[in-house]
Design an enzyme around this catalytic site. Structure first.
Site, PDB file in Angstrom:
ATOM      1  N   LYS A 172       0.847  -1.205   0.000  1.00  0.00           N
ATOM      2  CA  LYS A 172       0.000   0.000   0.000  1.00  0.00           C
ATOM      3  C   LYS A 172       0.883   1.256   0.000  1.00  0.00           C
ATOM      4  O   LYS A 172       0.586   2.238  -0.708  1.00  0.00           O
ATOM      5  CB  LYS A 172      -0.919  -0.017   1.217  1.00  0.00           C
ATOM      6  CG  LYS A 172      -1.750   1.239   1.413  1.00  0.00           C
ATOM      7  CD  LYS A 172      -2.846   1.424   0.381  1.00  0.00           C
ATOM      8  CE  LYS A 172      -3.574   2.751   0.617  1.00  0.00           C
ATOM      9  NZ  LYS A 172      -4.658   2.990  -0.322  1.00  0.00           N
ATOM     10  N   LYS A 240      -0.670  11.787   5.535  1.00  0.00           N
ATOM     11  CA  LYS A 240      -0.487  10.698   6.523  1.00  0.00           C
ATOM     12  C   LYS A 240       0.273   9.537   5.883  1.00  0.00           C
ATOM     13  O   LYS A 240       1.220   9.003   6.452  1.00  0.00           O
ATOM     14  CB  LYS A 240      -1.853  10.211   7.019  1.00  0.00           C
ATOM     15  CG  LYS A 240      -1.800   8.903   7.796  1.00  0.00           C
ATOM     16  CD  LYS A 240      -3.176   8.260   7.943  1.00  0.00           C
ATOM     17  CE  LYS A 240      -3.744   7.733   6.675  1.00  0.00           C
ATOM     18  NZ  LYS A 240      -4.039   6.333   6.550  1.00  0.00           N
TER      19      LYS A 240
HETATM   20  P1  NAP Z   1     -12.862   7.916   8.376  1.00  0.00           P
HETATM   21  O1  NAP Z   1     -14.078   8.278   7.603  1.00  0.00           O
HETATM   22  O2  NAP Z   1     -12.190   8.934   9.227  1.00  0.00           O
HETATM   23  O3  NAP Z   1     -13.262   6.634   9.275  1.00  0.00           O
HETATM   24  C1  NAP Z   1     -12.474   6.118  10.325  1.00  0.00           C
HETATM   25  C2  NAP Z   1     -13.430   5.674  11.421  1.00  0.00           C
HETATM   26  O4  NAP Z   1     -12.688   5.021  12.445  1.00  0.00           O
HETATM   27  C3  NAP Z   1     -14.155   6.877  12.075  1.00  0.00           C
HETATM   28  O5  NAP Z   1     -15.548   6.618  12.071  1.00  0.00           O
HETATM   29  C4  NAP Z   1     -13.555   6.902  13.482  1.00  0.00           C
HETATM   30  O6  NAP Z   1     -14.449   7.314  14.477  1.00  0.00           O
HETATM   31  C5  NAP Z   1     -13.199   5.447  13.701  1.00  0.00           C
HETATM   32  N1  NAP Z   1     -12.176   5.285  14.728  1.00  0.00           N
HETATM   33  C6  NAP Z   1     -10.966   5.873  14.792  1.00  0.00           C
HETATM   34  N2  NAP Z   1     -10.307   5.466  15.900  1.00  0.00           N
HETATM   35  C7  NAP Z   1     -11.141   4.611  16.537  1.00  0.00           C
HETATM   36  C8  NAP Z   1     -11.055   3.869  17.743  1.00  0.00           C
HETATM   37  N3  NAP Z   1      -9.963   3.942  18.519  1.00  0.00           N
HETATM   38  N4  NAP Z   1     -12.093   3.098  18.105  1.00  0.00           N
HETATM   39  C9  NAP Z   1     -13.202   3.038  17.334  1.00  0.00           C
HETATM   40  N5  NAP Z   1     -13.352   3.715  16.174  1.00  0.00           N
HETATM   41  C10 NAP Z   1     -12.330   4.499  15.794  1.00  0.00           C
HETATM   42  O7  NAP Z   1     -11.724   7.348   7.408  1.00  0.00           O
HETATM   43  P2  NAP Z   1     -11.895   6.463   6.079  1.00  0.00           P
HETATM   44  O8  NAP Z   1     -11.878   7.356   4.881  1.00  0.00           O
HETATM   45  O9  NAP Z   1     -13.004   5.485   6.270  1.00  0.00           O
HETATM   46  O10 NAP Z   1     -10.472   5.719   6.061  1.00  0.00           O
HETATM   47  C11 NAP Z   1     -10.202   4.628   6.911  1.00  0.00           C
HETATM   48  C12 NAP Z   1      -8.839   4.038   6.524  1.00  0.00           C
HETATM   49  O11 NAP Z   1      -8.869   3.618   5.167  1.00  0.00           O
HETATM   50  C13 NAP Z   1      -7.686   5.065   6.635  1.00  0.00           C
HETATM   51  O12 NAP Z   1      -6.542   4.392   7.097  1.00  0.00           O
HETATM   52  C14 NAP Z   1      -7.506   5.536   5.186  1.00  0.00           C
HETATM   53  O13 NAP Z   1      -6.192   5.981   4.916  1.00  0.00           O
HETATM   54  C15 NAP Z   1      -7.835   4.263   4.435  1.00  0.00           C
HETATM   55  N6  NAP Z   1      -8.303   4.459   3.049  1.00  0.00           N
HETATM   56  C16 NAP Z   1      -9.231   5.432   2.777  1.00  0.00           C
HETATM   57  C17 NAP Z   1      -9.663   5.607   1.455  1.00  0.00           C
HETATM   58  C18 NAP Z   1     -10.685   6.664   1.086  1.00  0.00           C
HETATM   59  O14 NAP Z   1     -10.856   6.945  -0.110  1.00  0.00           O
HETATM   60  N7  NAP Z   1     -11.366   7.291   2.060  1.00  0.00           N
HETATM   61  C19 NAP Z   1      -9.155   4.798   0.444  1.00  0.00           C
HETATM   62  C20 NAP Z   1      -8.250   3.791   0.761  1.00  0.00           C
HETATM   63  C21 NAP Z   1      -7.827   3.639   2.074  1.00  0.00           C
HETATM   64  P3  NAP Z   1     -14.926   8.847  14.633  1.00  0.00           P
HETATM   65  O15 NAP Z   1     -16.252   8.879  13.973  1.00  0.00           O
HETATM   66  O16 NAP Z   1     -14.995   9.096  16.099  1.00  0.00           O
HETATM   67  O17 NAP Z   1     -13.875   9.724  13.954  1.00  0.00           O
END
Ligand code: NAP
Length: 298
Positions: A172, A240
Protein backbone atom coordinates in the site's frame (compact mmCIF):
# COMPACT_ATOMS: atom_id res chain seq x y z
CA UNK A 1 -22.76 -23.87 7.42
CA UNK A 2 -23.23 -20.77 9.56
CA UNK A 3 -20.96 -17.91 8.61
CA UNK A 4 -18.45 -16.63 11.14
CA UNK A 5 -19.61 -13.76 13.33
CA UNK A 6 -17.67 -10.58 12.51
CA UNK A 7 -16.85 -7.73 14.88
CA UNK A 8 -16.40 -4.56 12.81
CA UNK A 9 -14.62 -1.54 14.34
CA UNK A 10 -14.49 1.83 12.53
CA UNK A 11 -17.59 2.84 10.57
CA UNK A 12 -16.39 5.87 8.59
CA UNK A 13 -16.36 6.58 4.85
CA UNK A 14 -14.84 3.16 4.11
CA UNK A 15 -15.90 1.02 7.06
CA UNK A 16 -19.63 1.62 6.84
CA UNK A 17 -20.12 0.31 3.26
CA UNK A 18 -17.65 -2.53 3.88
CA UNK A 19 -19.50 -3.66 7.02
CA UNK A 20 -22.79 -3.40 5.12
CA UNK A 21 -21.53 -5.79 2.41
CA UNK A 22 -20.41 -8.32 5.03
CA UNK A 23 -23.73 -8.11 6.86
CA UNK A 24 -25.66 -8.55 3.61
CA UNK A 25 -23.31 -11.44 2.77
CA UNK A 26 -24.81 -13.35 5.69
CA UNK A 27 -22.29 -12.73 8.49
CA UNK A 28 -23.78 -12.02 11.92
CA UNK A 29 -22.12 -8.83 13.14
CA UNK A 30 -21.30 -6.74 16.19
CA UNK A 31 -20.12 -3.17 15.48
CA UNK A 32 -18.32 -0.40 17.35
CA UNK A 33 -17.22 3.13 16.47
CA UNK A 34 -15.62 5.87 18.60
CA UNK A 35 -18.46 8.26 17.74
CA UNK A 36 -21.44 6.09 18.83
CA UNK A 37 -24.03 7.48 16.38
CA UNK A 38 -22.17 5.87 13.44
CA UNK A 39 -23.29 2.39 14.55
CA UNK A 40 -26.97 3.22 14.01
CA UNK A 41 -27.22 2.48 10.24
CA UNK A 42 -25.62 -0.94 10.79
CA UNK A 43 -27.84 -1.72 13.78
CA UNK A 44 -30.84 -0.83 11.59
CA UNK A 45 -29.65 -3.53 9.18
CA UNK A 46 -29.45 -6.15 11.94
CA UNK A 47 -26.01 -5.74 13.54
CA UNK A 48 -25.56 -5.73 17.33
CA UNK A 49 -23.90 -2.72 19.00
CA UNK A 50 -20.72 -3.38 21.00
CA UNK A 51 -19.75 -1.38 24.12
CA UNK A 52 -16.05 -1.11 23.23
CA UNK A 53 -13.36 -3.04 21.33
CA UNK A 54 -12.97 -5.64 24.11
CA UNK A 55 -16.71 -6.35 24.07
CA UNK A 56 -16.69 -6.66 20.26
CA UNK A 57 -13.81 -9.16 20.41
CA UNK A 58 -15.51 -11.24 23.14
CA UNK A 59 -18.59 -11.62 20.92
CA UNK A 60 -16.83 -12.33 17.58
CA UNK A 61 -14.99 -15.08 15.71
CA UNK A 62 -13.39 -12.56 13.33
CA UNK A 63 -12.56 -8.91 14.13
CA UNK A 64 -12.07 -6.37 11.32
CA UNK A 65 -10.87 -2.79 11.91
CA UNK A 66 -11.05 0.15 9.49
CA UNK A 67 -9.87 3.16 11.50
CA UNK A 68 -7.54 6.07 10.65
CA UNK A 69 -3.84 5.86 11.42
CA UNK A 70 -1.27 3.79 13.32
CA UNK A 71 -2.11 5.19 16.81
CA UNK A 72 -5.80 4.38 16.24
CA UNK A 73 -4.93 0.77 15.40
CA UNK A 74 -2.67 0.50 18.46
CA UNK A 75 -5.53 1.84 20.60
CA UNK A 76 -8.07 -0.57 19.04
CA UNK A 77 -5.94 -3.70 19.56
CA UNK A 78 -3.51 -2.91 22.41
CA UNK A 79 -5.52 -0.42 24.52
CA UNK A 80 -7.01 -1.06 27.98
CA UNK A 81 -10.41 -1.69 26.35
CA UNK A 82 -8.79 -3.17 23.25
CA UNK A 83 -9.41 -6.25 21.12
CA UNK A 84 -6.62 -8.32 22.67
CA UNK A 85 -8.21 -8.06 26.12
CA UNK A 86 -11.34 -9.81 24.84
CA UNK A 87 -10.29 -12.03 21.94
CA UNK A 88 -10.22 -15.80 22.50
CA UNK A 89 -7.29 -17.81 21.03
CA UNK A 90 -8.09 -18.57 17.40
CA UNK A 91 -10.08 -15.38 16.79
CA UNK A 92 -9.02 -14.04 13.39
CA UNK A 93 -7.95 -10.37 13.44
CA UNK A 94 -7.84 -8.27 10.26
CA UNK A 95 -6.78 -4.63 10.16
CA UNK A 96 -7.78 -2.96 6.89
CA UNK A 97 -6.71 0.62 7.81
CA UNK A 98 -3.67 2.15 6.04
CA UNK A 99 -0.93 2.27 8.68
CA UNK A 100 2.82 1.86 9.12
CA UNK A 101 4.12 -1.62 8.18
CA UNK A 102 6.26 -1.45 11.34
CA UNK A 103 3.20 -0.93 13.56
CA UNK A 104 1.31 -3.65 11.63
CA UNK A 105 4.03 -6.18 12.53
CA UNK A 106 4.10 -4.96 16.16
CA UNK A 107 0.33 -5.46 16.60
CA UNK A 108 0.35 -8.83 14.78
CA UNK A 109 3.18 -10.03 17.04
CA UNK A 110 1.19 -9.04 20.14
CA UNK A 111 -1.87 -10.82 18.70
CA UNK A 112 0.15 -13.99 18.06
CA UNK A 113 1.19 -13.87 21.73
CA UNK A 114 -2.53 -14.21 22.58
CA UNK A 115 -2.99 -17.07 20.08
CA UNK A 116 -4.80 -14.86 17.54
CA UNK A 117 -3.76 -14.98 13.88
CA UNK A 118 -3.68 -11.51 12.28
CA UNK A 119 -3.59 -10.09 8.74
CA UNK A 120 -2.82 -6.55 7.58
CA UNK A 121 -5.14 -5.86 4.64
CA UNK A 122 -5.18 -2.22 3.47
CA UNK A 123 -7.19 -1.37 0.39
CA UNK A 124 -7.20 0.87 -2.64
CA UNK A 125 -10.20 1.86 -4.71
CA UNK A 126 -11.57 4.61 -2.48
CA UNK A 127 -15.11 5.14 -1.28
CA UNK A 128 -16.46 4.10 -4.69
CA UNK A 129 -14.60 0.78 -4.46
CA UNK A 130 -15.95 0.28 -0.93
CA UNK A 131 -19.54 0.97 -2.04
CA UNK A 132 -19.25 -1.25 -5.13
CA UNK A 133 -17.28 -4.04 -3.38
CA UNK A 134 -14.48 -3.64 -5.94
CA UNK A 135 -11.60 -2.87 -3.58
CA UNK A 136 -8.08 -4.04 -4.30
CA UNK A 137 -7.03 -5.69 -1.01
CA UNK A 138 -3.30 -6.02 -0.23
CA UNK A 139 -2.77 -8.69 2.40
CA UNK A 140 0.17 -9.52 4.68
CA UNK A 141 0.25 -12.68 6.80
CA UNK A 142 0.41 -16.48 6.75
CA UNK A 143 -1.03 -18.27 3.68
CA UNK A 144 -3.40 -20.51 5.70
CA UNK A 145 -4.75 -17.45 7.56
CA UNK A 146 -5.25 -15.69 4.21
CA UNK A 147 -7.25 -18.71 2.97
CA UNK A 148 -9.50 -18.55 6.06
CA UNK A 149 -10.14 -14.85 5.35
CA UNK A 150 -10.50 -15.16 1.58
CA UNK A 151 -14.34 -15.61 1.49
CA UNK A 152 -14.71 -12.48 3.66
CA UNK A 153 -12.36 -10.46 1.43
CA UNK A 154 -14.22 -11.61 -1.68
CA UNK A 155 -17.38 -9.93 -0.37
CA UNK A 156 -15.40 -6.64 -0.51
CA UNK A 157 -13.23 -6.92 -3.62
CA UNK A 158 -10.14 -8.73 -4.87
CA UNK A 159 -7.52 -9.88 -2.33
CA UNK A 160 -3.86 -10.56 -3.12
CA UNK A 161 -1.51 -12.15 -0.58
CA UNK A 162 1.61 -9.93 -0.81
CA UNK A 163 3.84 -11.75 1.70
CA UNK A 164 4.28 -12.11 5.48
CA UNK A 165 2.91 -9.78 8.16
CA UNK A 166 3.40 -6.12 7.16
CA UNK A 167 3.71 -6.89 3.42
CA UNK A 168 0.18 -5.65 2.71
CA UNK A 169 1.00 -2.29 4.29
CA UNK A 170 4.31 -2.16 2.42
CA UNK A 171 2.57 -2.66 -0.94
CA UNK A 172 0.00 0.00 0.00
CA UNK A 173 2.89 2.39 0.76
CA UNK A 174 4.38 1.58 -2.67
CA UNK A 175 1.00 2.39 -4.23
CA UNK A 176 0.82 5.74 -2.45
CA UNK A 177 4.34 6.71 -3.62
CA UNK A 178 3.40 6.08 -7.22
CA UNK A 179 0.08 7.96 -6.99
CA UNK A 180 1.64 11.02 -5.28
CA UNK A 181 4.46 11.24 -7.81
CA UNK A 182 2.05 10.84 -10.73
CA UNK A 183 0.08 13.83 -9.46
CA UNK A 184 3.21 15.91 -8.96
CA UNK A 185 4.60 15.03 -12.42
CA UNK A 186 1.28 15.89 -14.02
CA UNK A 187 1.18 19.18 -12.09
CA UNK A 188 4.65 20.20 -13.29
CA UNK A 189 3.78 19.32 -16.89
CA UNK A 190 0.60 21.43 -16.75
CA UNK A 191 2.34 24.37 -15.07
CA UNK A 192 5.18 24.48 -17.61
CA UNK A 193 2.66 24.34 -20.45
CA UNK A 194 0.51 27.08 -18.92
CA UNK A 195 3.50 29.33 -18.21
CA UNK A 196 4.63 28.93 -21.83
CA UNK A 197 1.14 29.78 -23.10
CA UNK A 198 -0.14 26.34 -24.16
CA UNK A 199 -3.78 25.56 -23.31
CA UNK A 200 -3.81 22.99 -20.44
CA UNK A 201 -6.58 21.12 -22.29
CA UNK A 202 -4.12 20.46 -25.12
CA UNK A 203 -1.49 19.21 -22.66
CA UNK A 204 -3.95 16.75 -21.05
CA UNK A 205 -5.22 15.55 -24.43
CA UNK A 206 -1.79 14.92 -25.93
CA UNK A 207 -0.18 13.41 -22.82
CA UNK A 208 -3.16 11.10 -22.32
CA UNK A 209 -2.57 9.61 -25.77
CA UNK A 210 1.11 8.75 -25.34
CA UNK A 211 3.70 7.28 -23.00
CA UNK A 212 2.86 9.83 -20.28
CA UNK A 213 -0.68 8.47 -19.95
CA UNK A 214 -1.64 7.44 -16.41
CA UNK A 215 -4.76 6.45 -14.51
CA UNK A 216 -4.57 9.58 -12.34
CA UNK A 217 -4.52 11.72 -15.48
CA UNK A 218 -7.45 9.74 -16.92
CA UNK A 219 -9.50 10.17 -13.74
CA UNK A 220 -8.43 13.64 -12.62
CA UNK A 221 -6.76 15.47 -15.56
CA UNK A 222 -9.84 17.25 -16.87
CA UNK A 223 -11.17 17.98 -13.38
CA UNK A 224 -7.84 19.58 -12.39
CA UNK A 225 -7.86 22.03 -15.28
CA UNK A 226 -11.50 22.81 -14.51
CA UNK A 227 -10.39 23.69 -10.96
CA UNK A 228 -12.54 20.90 -9.45
CA UNK A 229 -10.78 19.60 -6.33
CA UNK A 230 -13.76 17.98 -4.56
CA UNK A 231 -12.28 15.07 -2.63
CA UNK A 232 -12.30 11.48 -3.51
CA UNK A 233 -9.17 11.07 -1.38
CA UNK A 234 -8.30 13.94 0.95
CA UNK A 235 -4.83 15.50 0.81
CA UNK A 236 -4.40 15.14 4.57
CA UNK A 237 -4.83 11.36 4.24
CA UNK A 238 -2.17 11.27 1.52
CA UNK A 239 0.08 13.34 3.80
CA UNK A 240 -0.49 10.70 6.52
CA UNK A 241 0.52 8.02 4.00
CA UNK A 242 3.67 9.97 3.01
CA UNK A 243 4.60 10.04 6.71
CA UNK A 244 4.11 6.26 6.81
CA UNK A 245 6.34 5.97 3.73
CA UNK A 246 9.09 8.04 5.40
CA UNK A 247 8.85 5.95 8.57
CA UNK A 248 9.08 2.73 6.55
CA UNK A 249 12.03 4.12 4.56
CA UNK A 250 13.86 4.85 7.83
CA UNK A 251 13.02 1.43 9.28
CA UNK A 252 14.24 -0.42 6.18
CA UNK A 253 17.19 1.95 5.42
CA UNK A 254 15.75 2.89 2.06
CA UNK A 255 16.50 6.22 0.34
CA UNK A 256 13.40 7.67 -1.35
CA UNK A 257 14.31 11.20 -2.46
CA UNK A 258 11.22 11.86 -4.58
CA UNK A 259 8.90 10.67 -1.77
CA UNK A 260 10.65 13.11 0.59
CA UNK A 261 9.89 15.92 -1.87
CA UNK A 262 6.29 14.74 -2.17
CA UNK A 263 6.04 14.83 1.63
CA UNK A 264 7.15 18.48 1.67
CA UNK A 265 4.72 19.47 -1.09
CA UNK A 266 1.80 17.80 0.71
CA UNK A 267 2.96 19.47 3.93
CA UNK A 268 2.63 22.80 2.09
CA UNK A 269 -0.94 21.83 1.13
CA UNK A 270 -1.89 21.39 4.77
CA UNK A 271 -0.11 24.65 5.70
CA UNK A 272 -2.23 26.45 3.09
CA UNK A 273 -5.47 24.97 4.44
CA UNK A 274 -5.94 22.60 1.50
CA UNK A 275 -5.93 19.34 3.51
CA UNK A 276 -9.56 18.58 2.77
CA UNK A 277 -9.19 19.07 -0.98
CA UNK A 278 -8.56 16.07 -3.23
CA UNK A 279 -4.89 15.02 -3.45
CA UNK A 280 -4.83 16.19 -7.08
CA UNK A 281 -4.85 19.72 -5.59
CA UNK A 282 -1.10 19.38 -5.03
CA UNK A 283 -0.98 21.29 -8.35
CA UNK A 284 -1.95 24.40 -6.37
CA UNK A 285 1.42 24.26 -4.58
CA UNK A 286 3.34 23.85 -7.87
CA UNK A 287 1.28 26.66 -9.45
CA UNK A 288 2.03 29.06 -6.61
CA UNK A 289 5.79 28.56 -7.10
CA UNK A 290 5.49 29.94 -10.65
CA UNK A 291 2.60 32.34 -10.11
CA UNK A 292 0.36 30.71 -12.70
CA UNK A 293 -2.84 28.64 -12.79
CA UNK A 294 -3.16 25.82 -15.31
CA UNK A 295 -6.85 26.10 -16.14
CA UNK A 296 -8.89 25.94 -19.34
CA UNK A 297 -8.55 29.00 -21.53
CA UNK A 298 -5.46 30.45 -19.83
P1 NAP B 1 -12.86 7.92 8.38
O1 NAP B 1 -14.08 8.28 7.60
O2 NAP B 1 -12.19 8.93 9.23
O3 NAP B 1 -13.26 6.63 9.28
C1 NAP B 1 -12.47 6.12 10.33
C2 NAP B 1 -13.43 5.67 11.42
O4 NAP B 1 -12.69 5.02 12.45
C3 NAP B 1 -14.16 6.88 12.07
O5 NAP B 1 -15.55 6.62 12.07
C4 NAP B 1 -13.55 6.90 13.48
O6 NAP B 1 -14.45 7.31 14.48
C5 NAP B 1 -13.20 5.45 13.70
N1 NAP B 1 -12.18 5.28 14.73
C6 NAP B 1 -10.97 5.87 14.79
N2 NAP B 1 -10.31 5.47 15.90
C7 NAP B 1 -11.14 4.61 16.54
C8 NAP B 1 -11.05 3.87 17.74
N3 NAP B 1 -9.96 3.94 18.52
N4 NAP B 1 -12.09 3.10 18.11
C9 NAP B 1 -13.20 3.04 17.33
N5 NAP B 1 -13.35 3.72 16.17
C10 NAP B 1 -12.33 4.50 15.79
O7 NAP B 1 -11.72 7.35 7.41
P2 NAP B 1 -11.89 6.46 6.08
O8 NAP B 1 -11.88 7.36 4.88
O9 NAP B 1 -13.00 5.49 6.27
O10 NAP B 1 -10.47 5.72 6.06
C11 NAP B 1 -10.20 4.63 6.91
C12 NAP B 1 -8.84 4.04 6.52
O11 NAP B 1 -8.87 3.62 5.17
C13 NAP B 1 -7.69 5.07 6.63
O12 NAP B 1 -6.54 4.39 7.10
C14 NAP B 1 -7.51 5.54 5.19
O13 NAP B 1 -6.19 5.98 4.92
C15 NAP B 1 -7.83 4.26 4.43
N6 NAP B 1 -8.30 4.46 3.05
C16 NAP B 1 -9.23 5.43 2.78
C17 NAP B 1 -9.66 5.61 1.45
C18 NAP B 1 -10.69 6.66 1.09
O14 NAP B 1 -10.86 6.94 -0.11
N7 NAP B 1 -11.37 7.29 2.06
C19 NAP B 1 -9.16 4.80 0.44
C20 NAP B 1 -8.25 3.79 0.76
C21 NAP B 1 -7.83 3.64 2.07
P3 NAP B 1 -14.93 8.85 14.63
O15 NAP B 1 -16.25 8.88 13.97
O16 NAP B 1 -14.99 9.10 16.10
O17 NAP B 1 -13.87 9.72 13.95
Amino acid sequence: MAKEKIGFIGLGIMGRPMATHLLRGGHPMVVYNRTPSKVEPLVALGAEAGRNCTDVAERSEVVISMVGDSPDVECVYLGDEGVLVGARPGTLLIDMSTISPVVAVKVATAAAGNGCPMLDAPVSGGDVGAKNATLSIMVGGEPHVFERARPIFELLGTPVLCGPSGAGQTVKACNQIQVALNFIGMAEALVLGAKAGVDPGIVVKVLSAGYAQSKVMDVRGTRIIQGDFEPGFRSRFHYKDLNIIREAARAFQCSLPASALAHELFSAMLANGWGDLDHSAVIKVIESLSNVEARFGE
